[in-house]
Design a protein around this motif. Sequence first.
Motif, PDB file in Angstrom:
ATOM      1  N   LEU A 106      20.117  14.812   3.141  1.00 35.36           N
ATOM      2  CA  LEU A 106      19.956  13.369   2.979  1.00 35.36           C
ATOM      3  C   LEU A 106      18.949  13.062   1.876  1.00 35.36           C
ATOM      4  O   LEU A 106      19.178  12.186   1.029  1.00 35.36           O
ATOM      5  CB  LEU A 106      19.501  12.750   4.299  1.00 35.36           C
ATOM      6  N   TRP A 107      17.830  13.780   1.894  1.00 35.77           N
ATOM      7  CA  TRP A 107      16.809  13.543   0.869  1.00 35.77           C
ATOM      8  C   TRP A 107      17.351  13.877  -0.519  1.00 35.77           C
ATOM      9  O   TRP A 107      17.129  13.131  -1.480  1.00 35.77           O
ATOM     10  CB  TRP A 107      15.567  14.369   1.174  1.00 35.77           C
ATOM     11  N   ARG A 197      10.430  -4.567  -4.923  1.00 39.75           N
ATOM     12  CA  ARG A 197      11.178  -3.486  -5.560  1.00 39.75           C
ATOM     13  C   ARG A 197      12.616  -3.491  -5.044  1.00 39.75           C
ATOM     14  O   ARG A 197      13.010  -2.641  -4.241  1.00 39.75           O
ATOM     15  CB  ARG A 197      10.522  -2.134  -5.293  1.00 39.75           C
ATOM     16  N   PRO A 198      13.431  -4.465  -5.465  1.00 41.82           N
ATOM     17  CA  PRO A 198      14.811  -4.517  -5.015  1.00 41.82           C
ATOM     18  C   PRO A 198      15.660  -3.454  -5.712  1.00 41.82           C
ATOM     19  O   PRO A 198      15.227  -2.825  -6.683  1.00 41.82           O
ATOM     20  CB  PRO A 198      15.251  -5.926  -5.423  1.00 41.82           C
ATOM     21  N   GLY A 199      16.885  -3.279  -5.206  1.00 40.13           N
ATOM     22  CA  GLY A 199      17.820  -2.369  -5.852  1.00 40.13           C
ATOM     23  C   GLY A 199      18.231  -1.214  -4.963  1.00 40.13           C
ATOM     24  O   GLY A 199      17.533  -0.854  -4.002  1.00 40.13           O
ATOM     25  N   ALA A 200      19.375  -0.618  -5.295  1.00 36.70           N
ATOM     26  CA  ALA A 200      19.935   0.467  -4.492  1.00 36.70           C
ATOM     27  C   ALA A 200      19.036   1.695  -4.474  1.00 36.70           C
ATOM     28  O   ALA A 200      18.900   2.377  -3.449  1.00 36.70           O
ATOM     29  CB  ALA A 200      21.319   0.838  -5.018  1.00 36.70           C
ATOM     30  N   GLU A 201      18.397   2.014  -5.600  1.00 35.40           N
ATOM     31  CA  GLU A 201      17.551   3.201  -5.679  1.00 35.40           C
ATOM     32  C   GLU A 201      16.409   3.132  -4.673  1.00 35.40           C
ATOM     33  O   GLU A 201      16.146   4.088  -3.928  1.00 35.40           O
ATOM     34  CB  GLU A 201      16.998   3.346  -7.091  1.00 35.40           C
ATOM     35  N   ASN A 202      15.718   2.000  -4.619  1.00 33.20           N
ATOM     36  CA  ASN A 202      14.600   1.846  -3.689  1.00 33.20           C
ATOM     37  C   ASN A 202      15.073   1.760  -2.244  1.00 33.20           C
ATOM     38  O   ASN A 202      14.397   2.234  -1.318  1.00 33.20           O
ATOM     39  CB  ASN A 202      13.794   0.602  -4.055  1.00 33.20           C
ATOM     40  N   ALA A 203      16.247   1.155  -2.043  1.00 31.17           N
ATOM     41  CA  ALA A 203      16.804   1.079  -0.692  1.00 31.17           C
ATOM     42  C   ALA A 203      17.075   2.478  -0.145  1.00 31.17           C
ATOM     43  O   ALA A 203      16.753   2.787   1.009  1.00 31.17           O
ATOM     44  CB  ALA A 203      18.092   0.256  -0.715  1.00 31.17           C
ATOM     45  N   LEU A 204      17.660   3.343  -0.960  1.00 28.93           N
ATOM     46  CA  LEU A 204      17.973   4.696  -0.508  1.00 28.93           C
ATOM     47  C   LEU A 204      16.705   5.505  -0.235  1.00 28.93           C
ATOM     48  O   LEU A 204      16.656   6.299   0.721  1.00 28.93           O
ATOM     49  CB  LEU A 204      18.830   5.400  -1.558  1.00 28.93           C
ATOM     50  N   TYR A 205      15.684   5.304  -1.034  1.00 21.91           N
ATOM     51  CA  TYR A 205      14.419   6.005  -0.807  1.00 21.91           C
ATOM     52  C   TYR A 205      13.825   5.603   0.552  1.00 21.91           C
ATOM     53  O   TYR A 205      13.390   6.453   1.336  1.00 21.91           O
ATOM     54  CB  TYR A 205      13.422   5.695  -1.922  1.00 21.91           C
ATOM     55  N   GLY A 206      13.793   4.309   0.833  1.00 24.84           N
ATOM     56  CA  GLY A 206      13.242   3.843   2.105  1.00 24.84           C
ATOM     57  C   GLY A 206      14.012   4.360   3.296  1.00 24.84           C
ATOM     58  O   GLY A 206      13.425   4.758   4.316  1.00 24.84           O
ATOM     59  N   VAL A 207      15.343   4.378   3.190  1.00 29.77           N
ATOM     60  CA  VAL A 207      16.179   4.879   4.287  1.00 29.77           C
ATOM     61  C   VAL A 207      15.919   6.361   4.517  1.00 29.77           C
ATOM     62  O   VAL A 207      15.784   6.818   5.664  1.00 29.77           O
ATOM     63  CB  VAL A 207      17.665   4.621   3.974  1.00 29.77           C
ATOM     64  N   ALA A 208      15.851   7.141   3.439  1.00 24.96           N
ATOM     65  CA  ALA A 208      15.624   8.582   3.571  1.00 24.96           C
ATOM     66  C   ALA A 208      14.287   8.871   4.257  1.00 24.96           C
ATOM     67  O   ALA A 208      14.195   9.745   5.127  1.00 24.96           O
ATOM     68  CB  ALA A 208      15.673   9.240   2.196  1.00 24.96           C
ATOM     69  N   PHE A 209      13.257   8.139   3.894  1.00 24.62           N
ATOM     70  CA  PHE A 209      11.936   8.347   4.503  1.00 24.62           C
ATOM     71  C   PHE A 209      11.971   7.993   5.992  1.00 24.62           C
ATOM     72  O   PHE A 209      11.389   8.701   6.823  1.00 24.62           O
ATOM     73  CB  PHE A 209      10.886   7.503   3.781  1.00 24.62           C
ATOM     74  N   ALA A 210      12.655   6.907   6.346  1.00 22.04           N
ATOM     75  CA  ALA A 210      12.737   6.504   7.752  1.00 22.04           C
ATOM     76  C   ALA A 210      13.441   7.559   8.594  1.00 22.04           C
ATOM     77  O   ALA A 210      13.006   7.871   9.715  1.00 22.04           O
ATOM     78  CB  ALA A 210      13.458   5.158   7.857  1.00 22.04           C
ATOM     79  N   VAL A 211      14.524   8.112   8.082  1.00 18.53           N
ATOM     80  CA  VAL A 211      15.252   9.134   8.831  1.00 18.53           C
ATOM     81  C   VAL A 211      14.402  10.388   9.003  1.00 18.53           C
ATOM     82  O   VAL A 211      14.418  11.030  10.064  1.00 18.53           O
ATOM     83  CB  VAL A 211      16.583   9.473   8.121  1.00 18.53           C
ATOM     84  N   LEU A 212      13.635  10.737   7.988  1.00 16.57           N
ATOM     85  CA  LEU A 212      12.752  11.896   8.065  1.00 16.57           C
ATOM     86  C   LEU A 212      11.783  11.764   9.244  1.00 16.57           C
ATOM     87  O   LEU A 212      11.461  12.752   9.922  1.00 16.57           O
ATOM     88  CB  LEU A 212      11.971  12.023   6.750  1.00 16.57           C
TER      89      LEU A 212
END
Length: 483
Positions: A106-107, A197-212
């Motif tokens: 995922l990361w 910090r809008p945008g798909a790139e930042n959204a994916l980073y936040g999701v990955a950290f939450a799942v971790l």
Amino acid sequence: MDALVAGDTMPEAGAGRVGRVRIALYGAANLPTSVVGLPIALYVPAFYSQNLGLSLAAVGALLALSRLTDVVTDPLIGILSDRWRTPFGRRKPWMVAGTPLMVLSLWMLFVPDSAVSIAVWSALGGSGVDNLYLFVWISALYLSFTLVDLPYRAWGAELSPDYDERSRVTGWREAFGYGGTMMSLIIPLAIAFGLARPGAENALYGVAFAVLVLMPLLTFPAIAFVREPPIRGVTTPHVTWARGLKIVWGNGPFRRLVICLTFFATGISMTASMSFFFVQRVMEQAFDRYAIFVLAYYISSTVAIPVWFHISKKLGKHRTVVLGIAWLSLWSSFIPLLGPDDFALFFVIMLLKGSAIGALVFLPTSMAADIVDLDTLRTREQRTGLYFSLWGMVNKGATALGVFIATAGAAYMGFDPQSEANDATAKMSVALLYSIIPAIIACIALPLLWRYPLNRDRQERMRGFIERRDARMREVAETGTNA
């Protein structure tokens, strides 16, 4: 035995109920994996095509091709999890083994420019983010889903033999799943508004950290405190992939339900993969408004789950799913008529449309659990893992097919995700692939569902017979041991 399914005896009292605490602990484990699912459809195609410069058609094709491994891995893991006997259980070891792979892949997929991702990819001989990078890590992520989610759902199907409590188990699980889905939408909003910090790139980073963080916190309490129920029937013998496929395809209700699943899972996936492009390029709305819209859409879905559960107790599960598809299709028909000035109306329509999704997610899975009883009745074996492996394989394959149809169709009609000047034909193709076409595909399942043969009465008769037969087998075994 088939005569019994048609209805000739009534069951005895069923086994004890699972209880809300155990159902809640079990269901909570679905939250972190559900945080992952939606961003793959919503943000990965946009991120890899808009931000990283890969072709939209290529991204859709790679997402579809990565599912081909499921043809082998899903039945294999399903059969092995049916046959494996450990003090830890049959299903739980697979979940423990798959969790680290899920976190890593995922990361790598969501945060490809991080130092960890660059180091790991370089160690494997890779260089830069290209089509191979996307294919390798989306395939690894899907494999981890198979290792974690397939045994998890088979475990849930076995928690209770009761027709309505199975719906309650799947309802709790999917409610937590929608909680994870909403987290995957709240996180981008928090990053967009709170951190600017809008945008798909930042959204994916936040999701990955939450799942971790969430994977160990919510998965391991379920593994530690919710026991797997005893195996019903006799020990499952060795079953080859080909033999297993023949067994489940010979189960008429399962075959019918899998065909239906293919149609409405494809439609739902098409809608999800086109939603970002529709809101951004057709409705001409900013990323933050898109995130708010999708959050409201899935809140509507979650709130409606108890309503659909209540309806299913009156109409039966299969006809409630029919009603859900009809409701979804009704509101989908208005979407191509809307333009940038109609966002408020679009928002209301999507709330009404989204309320149907809950019925299309938790009820079919509950129906699949009922079908396993039919196989146990006929064969005296319990192949829940095998059934749910093929169920998951078809579900994932249909999801990938939906992404491919939508992205390839939009690209064929000239839609460019990086351009703000798409012509009317390209925009209309996105609108149709987002609404009308998925609804038509889902509606193909309606005749098969309406005449679906397993209802509450038949499932209760099957369950009663299985429980009495198992009790007799235990008595015979105990008598032989005492002798």
